[in-house]
Design a protein around this motif. Sequence first.
Motif, PDB file in Angstrom:
ATOM      1  N   LEU A  39      96.971  10.034  34.189  1.00  0.00           N
ATOM      2  CA  LEU A  39      95.633   9.936  34.769  1.00  0.00           C
ATOM      3  C   LEU A  39      95.647   9.288  36.145  1.00  0.00           C
ATOM      4  CD1 LEU A  39      93.682   8.833  31.568  1.00  0.00           C
ATOM      5  CD2 LEU A  39      94.125  11.150  32.426  1.00  0.00           C
ATOM      6  N   VAL A  40      96.704   8.526  36.447  1.00  0.00           N
ATOM      7  CA  VAL A  40      96.774   7.851  37.753  1.00  0.00           C
ATOM      8  C   VAL A  40      97.017   8.841  38.883  1.00  0.00           C
ATOM      9  CG1 VAL A  40      98.012   6.158  39.139  1.00  0.00           C
ATOM     10  CG2 VAL A  40      97.467   5.666  36.759  1.00  0.00           C
ATOM     11  N   PRO A  41      98.085   9.667  38.833  1.00  0.00           N
ATOM     12  CA  PRO A  41      98.293  10.626  39.924  1.00  0.00           C
ATOM     13  C   PRO A  41      97.246  11.718  39.957  1.00  0.00           C
ATOM     14  CG  PRO A  41      99.870  11.005  38.182  1.00  0.00           C
ATOM     15  CD  PRO A  41      99.186   9.711  37.874  1.00  0.00           C
ATOM     16  N   ALA A  42      96.528  11.912  38.851  1.00  0.00           N
ATOM     17  CA  ALA A  42      95.451  12.902  38.861  1.00  0.00           C
ATOM     18  C   ALA A  42      94.361  12.495  39.834  1.00  0.00           C
ATOM     19  CB  ALA A  42      94.871  13.056  37.458  1.00  0.00           C
ATOM     20  N   ARG A  43      94.239  11.167  40.089  1.00  0.00           N
ATOM     21  CA  ARG A  43      93.216  10.694  41.017  1.00  0.00           C
ATOM     22  C   ARG A  43      93.792  10.353  42.384  1.00  0.00           C
ATOM     23  NH1 ARG A  43      92.044   7.168  36.753  1.00  0.00           N
ATOM     24  NH2 ARG A  43      92.704   5.442  38.062  1.00  0.00           N
ATOM     25  N   GLY A  44      95.110  10.151  42.454  1.00  0.00           N
ATOM     26  CA  GLY A  44      95.721   9.673  43.678  1.00  0.00           C
ATOM     27  C   GLY A  44      95.823  10.728  44.754  1.00  0.00           C
ATOM     28  N   PRO A  45      96.038  10.321  46.011  1.00  0.00           N
ATOM     29  CA  PRO A  45      96.154  11.260  47.128  1.00  0.00           C
ATOM     30  C   PRO A  45      97.404  12.122  47.060  1.00  0.00           C
ATOM     31  CG  PRO A  45      96.737   9.032  47.822  1.00  0.00           C
ATOM     32  CD  PRO A  45      96.179   8.923  46.438  1.00  0.00           C
ATOM     33  N   HIS A  46      98.380  11.695  46.220  1.00  0.00           N
ATOM     34  CA  HIS A  46      99.612  12.454  46.088  1.00  0.00           C
ATOM     35  C   HIS A  46      99.553  13.394  44.894  1.00  0.00           C
ATOM     36  CE1 HIS A  46      99.766   8.787  43.716  1.00  0.00           C
ATOM     37  NE2 HIS A  46     100.508   9.448  42.858  1.00  0.00           N
ATOM     38  N   GLY A  47      98.388  13.558  44.295  1.00  0.00           N
ATOM     39  CA  GLY A  47      98.266  14.332  43.067  1.00  0.00           C
ATOM     40  C   GLY A  47      98.655  15.789  43.224  1.00  0.00           C
ATOM     41  N   GLY A  48      98.411  16.374  44.394  1.00  0.00           N
ATOM     42  CA  GLY A  48      98.828  17.753  44.615  1.00  0.00           C
ATOM     43  C   GLY A  48      97.733  18.745  44.291  1.00  0.00           C
ATOM     44  N   SER A  49      98.109  19.866  43.714  1.00  0.00           N
ATOM     45  CA  SER A  49      97.182  20.963  43.480  1.00  0.00           C
ATOM     46  C   SER A  49      96.187  20.629  42.372  1.00  0.00           C
ATOM     47  CB  SER A  49      97.965  22.217  43.090  1.00  0.00           C
ATOM     48  OG  SER A  49      98.585  22.029  41.834  1.00  0.00           O
ATOM     49  N   ARG A  50      95.142  21.452  42.303  1.00  0.00           N
ATOM     50  CA  ARG A  50      94.151  21.298  41.247  1.00  0.00           C
ATOM     51  C   ARG A  50      94.791  21.556  39.881  1.00  0.00           C
ATOM     52  NH1 ARG A  50      88.959  21.025  39.983  1.00  0.00           N
ATOM     53  NH2 ARG A  50      88.173  22.234  38.219  1.00  0.00           N
TER      54      ARG A  50
END
Length: 217
Positions: A138-149
């Motif tokens: 859930l952290v990288p899902a919100r972060g700027p480094h999360g990437g594509s949808r």
Amino acid sequence: MRLTMILLGCGVAAGVLIPALLLIDGATRPGYSLWHNGASQLGTGERGWLQTANFVIGGLLLLAFAAGLRRALPPGRAAVWATFLLVVCGLAAVVAGIVPTDPALGYPPGRAEVVTTAGRIHGLAGLVLFVALAAMPLVPARGPHGGSRGWTVYSRWSGALVITFAIAAGVAFRLDAQGVVRPAPAGLLEHAALVVGFAWITVAAARLLRRNALREV
């Protein structure tokens, strides 16, 4: 850069090693049922040393991956939280490996079902492990480094599935222990939570490896 790549590779190794060895050992261990028995019970009984080594080595690989993650991600709150949760996950795995769980649900065969201090410590480590596995995606899902949808959706679903399967496994264990449902699928649900969580770690590590390899080129 080379050190970062090695550390990120440890994430792939941990994500594959821990669930794969759990499933293979569980499928071939006499008296053990993947449907019925929890993953932690593989640390007891025949070949218990194998899962002790699996959790300890896997936990150390996760700690190495955490170091690589901190080096690979851009500075920010998401990077700090992702690294922290990965460290927690790695430490919990090491503790769960060193401190064995108690006999339960008929495994190991012929052993009385008791509750010990070691079992409580192991249970707490397991709880921390599952919370960290559920929170990490859930952290990288919100972060700027999360990437594509697509990556964001996959991460959110992974976190949701880990916590859902883990809670369902706990409920199934209670129902089985109380004789309400026997044999309840506590083992199946717990293994499913671990597979989903460590699959996400494997994919996340592979994505970061690819990203850093492209930067090096």
